[in-house]
Design a protein around this motif. Structure first.
Motif, mmCIF file in Angstrom:
data_model
loop_
_atom_site.group_PDB
_atom_site.id
_atom_site.type_symbol
_atom_site.label_atom_id
_atom_site.label_comp_id
_atom_site.label_asym_id
_atom_site.label_seq_id
_atom_site.Cartn_x
_atom_site.Cartn_y
_atom_site.Cartn_z
ATOM 1 N N ASN A 102 -70.088 -34.876 -73.363
ATOM 2 C CA ASN A 102 -69.295 -34.050 -74.281
ATOM 3 C C ASN A 102 -68.096 -33.485 -73.512
ATOM 4 O O ASN A 102 -68.087 -32.335 -73.085
ATOM 5 N N VAL A 103 -67.091 -34.308 -73.333
ATOM 6 C CA VAL A 103 -65.953 -34.001 -72.454
ATOM 7 C C VAL A 103 -65.283 -32.699 -72.872
ATOM 8 O O VAL A 103 -64.895 -32.535 -74.044
ATOM 9 N N PRO A 104 -65.138 -31.740 -71.954
ATOM 10 C CA PRO A 104 -64.533 -30.454 -72.309
ATOM 11 C C PRO A 104 -63.048 -30.572 -72.604
ATOM 12 O O PRO A 104 -62.375 -31.523 -72.168
ATOM 13 N N LEU A 105 -62.530 -29.593 -73.327
ATOM 14 C CA LEU A 105 -61.130 -29.605 -73.736
ATOM 15 C C LEU A 105 -60.189 -29.661 -72.542
ATOM 16 O O LEU A 105 -59.150 -30.335 -72.594
ATOM 17 N N ALA A 106 -60.535 -28.976 -71.459
ATOM 18 C CA ALA A 106 -59.648 -28.960 -70.291
ATOM 19 C C ALA A 106 -59.415 -30.362 -69.748
ATOM 20 O O ALA A 106 -58.294 -30.711 -69.358
ATOM 21 N N ALA A 110 -56.023 -32.604 -69.717
ATOM 22 C CA ALA A 110 -55.579 -33.246 -68.475
ATOM 23 C C ALA A 110 -55.301 -34.729 -68.706
ATOM 24 O O ALA A 110 -54.358 -35.287 -68.137
ATOM 25 N N GLN A 111 -56.111 -35.375 -69.561
ATOM 26 C CA GLN A 111 -55.873 -36.788 -69.870
ATOM 27 C C GLN A 111 -54.551 -36.981 -70.597
ATOM 28 O O GLN A 111 -53.787 -37.908 -70.293
ATOM 29 N N ILE A 112 -54.251 -36.121 -71.543
ATOM 30 C CA ILE A 112 -52.971 -36.203 -72.247
ATOM 31 C C ILE A 112 -51.824 -35.988 -71.269
ATOM 32 O O ILE A 112 -50.785 -36.672 -71.325
ATOM 33 N N ARG A 113 -51.998 -35.063 -70.343
ATOM 34 C CA ARG A 113 -50.956 -34.804 -69.339
ATOM 35 C C ARG A 113 -50.720 -36.033 -68.464
ATOM 36 O O ARG A 113 -49.573 -36.395 -68.169
ATOM 37 N N VAL A 114 -51.798 -36.708 -68.048
ATOM 38 C CA VAL A 114 -51.657 -37.924 -67.240
ATOM 39 C C VAL A 114 -50.923 -39.008 -68.028
ATOM 40 O O VAL A 114 -50.038 -39.695 -67.496
ATOM 41 N N LEU A 115 -51.277 -39.192 -69.294
ATOM 42 C CA LEU A 115 -50.569 -40.170 -70.121
ATOM 43 C C LEU A 115 -49.075 -39.865 -70.156
ATOM 44 O O LEU A 115 -48.236 -40.758 -69.985
ATOM 45 N N ASN A 116 -48.739 -38.604 -70.370
ATOM 46 C CA ASN A 116 -47.330 -38.234 -70.460
ATOM 47 C C ASN A 116 -46.602 -38.459 -69.138
ATOM 48 O O ASN A 116 -45.457 -38.941 -69.113
ATOM 49 N N SER A 157 -57.557 -29.001 -83.637
ATOM 50 C CA SER A 157 -57.364 -28.986 -82.190
ATOM 51 C C SER A 157 -57.000 -30.366 -81.661
ATOM 52 O O SER A 157 -56.653 -30.519 -80.495
ATOM 53 N N GLY A 158 -57.131 -31.380 -82.518
ATOM 54 C CA GLY A 158 -56.894 -32.752 -82.087
ATOM 55 C C GLY A 158 -58.114 -33.396 -81.463
ATOM 56 O O GLY A 158 -58.027 -34.517 -80.952
ATOM 57 N N VAL A 159 -59.252 -32.702 -81.507
ATOM 58 C CA VAL A 159 -60.488 -33.221 -80.915
ATOM 59 C C VAL A 159 -61.584 -33.221 -81.977
ATOM 60 O O VAL A 159 -61.836 -32.197 -82.621
ATOM 61 N N VAL A 160 -62.231 -34.363 -82.170
ATOM 62 C CA VAL A 160 -63.384 -34.493 -83.056
ATOM 63 C C VAL A 160 -64.611 -34.742 -82.185
ATOM 64 O O VAL A 160 -64.593 -35.645 -81.341
ATOM 65 N N ARG A 161 -65.638 -33.960 -82.359
ATOM 66 C CA ARG A 161 -66.857 -34.116 -81.548
ATOM 67 C C ARG A 161 -68.009 -34.584 -82.432
ATOM 68 O O ARG A 161 -68.297 -33.987 -83.467
ATOM 69 N N LEU A 222 -64.315 -45.028 -71.280
ATOM 70 C CA LEU A 222 -65.510 -44.417 -70.728
ATOM 71 C C LEU A 222 -65.271 -42.929 -70.539
ATOM 72 O O LEU A 222 -64.253 -42.521 -69.981
ATOM 73 N N TYR A 223 -66.204 -42.109 -71.010
ATOM 74 C CA TYR A 223 -66.015 -40.656 -70.991
ATOM 75 C C TYR A 223 -65.750 -40.123 -69.588
ATOM 76 O O TYR A 223 -65.001 -39.148 -69.409
ATOM 77 N N SER A 224 -66.318 -40.761 -68.562
ATOM 78 C CA SER A 224 -66.189 -40.258 -67.191
ATOM 79 C C SER A 224 -64.946 -40.768 -66.484
ATOM 80 O O SER A 224 -64.746 -40.503 -65.299
ATOM 81 N N SER A 225 -64.061 -41.490 -67.215
ATOM 82 C CA SER A 225 -62.823 -41.990 -66.614
ATOM 83 C C SER A 225 -61.667 -41.010 -66.761
ATOM 84 O O SER A 225 -60.583 -41.256 -66.235
ATOM 85 N N VAL A 226 -61.892 -39.910 -67.472
ATOM 86 C CA VAL A 226 -60.826 -38.919 -67.628
ATOM 87 C C VAL A 226 -60.601 -38.199 -66.306
ATOM 88 O O VAL A 226 -61.454 -38.260 -65.398
ATOM 89 N N PRO A 227 -59.470 -37.527 -66.128
ATOM 90 C CA PRO A 227 -59.231 -36.810 -64.865
ATOM 91 C C PRO A 227 -60.365 -35.845 -64.540
ATOM 92 O O PRO A 227 -60.793 -35.056 -65.384
ATOM 93 N N GLY A 228 -60.867 -35.952 -63.315
ATOM 94 C CA GLY A 228 -61.981 -35.106 -62.899
ATOM 95 C C GLY A 228 -63.336 -35.617 -63.316
ATOM 96 O O GLY A 228 -64.353 -34.957 -63.087
#
Length: 423
Positions: A102-106, A110-116, A157-161, A222-228
């Motif tokens: 359940n990837v946290p919002l932070a 951070a993933q959106i920031r990396v994309l940008n 929020s742009g996030v659906v869980r 993959l959920y664990s591929s996001v930053p951190g």
């Protein structure tokens, strides 16, 4: 440099992918679901082959997209017309079986920031591009923002869980359907759908090319591929960069064939994919002296060893947003703009001084505001170099250039927006 293929080349390139799609369609045994990621494994071409097999009309749709791309590439006037930044609203579907998934919002932010950063060539490691390729490295003029308005027009929020009983997903697109344990896609003409979930079979992600079905349009990571995240060597967010590249019509840099063609003129031909962190130069397919562009986001190297798109790749992506482009509808999407209805029921806030030079004071009556505060520029891009101190009720705006900005205040019940000027 590679020669351009024309419209129908897209079908033959797709069919050159290994015939393993059906193997990827099955759910993986529980033992394999727990295996660590050993190397970059992208199932995009396998998914494309399966889609072409089940939807014969898709090859013609992709051929039409390829023809429009070639016309755009050949028209300097059209290319200049896309110099403005394209802002793409993103909805992130977090489909989780355990709390760790359940990837946290932070981390999502951070993933959106990396994309940008990656798509704007503002990533810190852009300085590592070898001199031989530095002239080709490019800002694509494409940016991303978490959705602020859902398909019904409500604030989001742009996030659906979604909690799921599925321990891991494969490339069969089940994660894209609520009825199959996943989360239904939002309209593709208004959003980029990004699914974060547990993928089996050692997969890091996959994407759908333009021309596929609306219900499955988007990117899966993959959920664990996001930053951190915990995917060692693949946890700086570059899996999403790679897969969004596919979603924007980029091929693997080696063309998915021995010394193949990725349909881009300024990427060197190379023999096959590169893994890990190769030593420059790595010469294959007589592409010396510079060799493979293994630091390109569309290769298979570790996250820390990929850090560039080329001008040609940027042009190919921007063709989608030109007149007649397959993703041009996103240009008029309001998904990245918070609904005005939120203002009517919002508490009364005061913001002063306005204009401001150093600090903005935020008050509700005479007290400071205990809420989430974010600042956006005129393009709807959230700015990360601004901080709000709830204890003092002050927003530090010293790092902002002069201009007009929007302050969004979210107290958990209401989303309120105020404009201010930085002098």
């Amino acid at each position: 440099m590679k020669k351009h293929f024309y419209a129908l080349a897209v079908a033959s390139l797709a069919l050159a992918a290994p015939v393993v799609a059906q193997q990827r369609m099955a759910q993986q045994p529980a033992l394999d679901q727990l295996q660590a990621v050993q190397n970059r494994n992208c199932a995009t071409m396998d998914v494309l082959q399966a889609q072409l097999a089940t939807d014969p009309a898709m090859a013609q749709r992709m051929a039409n997209i390829e023809a429009q791309t070639r016309v755009f590439e050949a028209n300097p006037t059209a290319r200049r017309g896309t110099s403005a930044t394209v802002i793409i609203p993103v909805v992130v579907h977090v489909v989780y079986n355990t709390s760790a998934q359940n990837v946290p919002l932070a981390q999502i932010e951070a993933q959106i920031r990396v994309l940008n950063e990656d798509f704007a060539k503002t990533n810190a490691d852009a300085s590592l591009v070898p001199a031989a390729f530095a002239g080709a490295a490019a800002n694509t003029n494409i940016q991303f923002v978490l959705a602020k308005r859902d398909p019904s027009g409500n604030a989001t929020s742009g996030v659906v869980r979604r909690s799921t009983k599925t321990r891991s997903f494969s490339s069969n697109d089940f994660v894209k359907y609520t009825s199959k344990g996943g989360s239904d896609a939002w309209p593709r003409d208004r959003y980029l759908n990004l699914w974060l979930c547990n993928l089996g079979q050692g997969l890091l992600g996959y994407a759908q090319f333009p021309g596929g079905a609306a219900a499955t349009d988007g990117v899966v990571c993959l959920y664990s591929s996001v930053p951190g995240g915990t995917a060692s060597n693949y946890n700086k967010g570059r899996t999403a960069t790679h897969e969004v590249g596919h979603w924007l019509n980029l091929r693997h840099i080696w063309g998915d064939a021995t010394c193949g063609n990725d349909l881009v003129s300024d990427t060197p031909t190379q023999q096959t994919s590169n893994g890990g962190c190769p030593t420059f130069p790595k010469v294959t397919c007589s592409n010396g002296p510079s060799g493979d562009m293994f630091m390109n986001y569309m290769d298979y190297t570790y996250d820390r060893c990929m850090y560039m798109f080329t001008t040609g790749q940027g042009t190919r992506m921007n063709a989608l947003f030109a007149t007649g482009g397959a993703r041009a509808a996103l240009l008029t999407s309001t998904g990245g703009i918070a609904p005005r209805t939120a203002l009517s029921s919002a508490p009364a806030y005061s913001l002063f001084p306005n204009p401001a030079t150093d600090v903005l004071n935020l008050r509700q009556g005479t007290t400071s505001v205990n809420a989430s505060v974010a600042v956006y520029d005129v393009h709807g891009q959230q700015l990360k170099n601004v901080r709000y101190d709830a204890a003092s009720g002050q927003v530090d705006v010293r790092a902002l250039p002069k201009g007009i900005y929007r302050l969004a205040i979210n107290d958990g019940q209401h989303l309120t927006q105020r404009s201010f000027i930085k002098e």
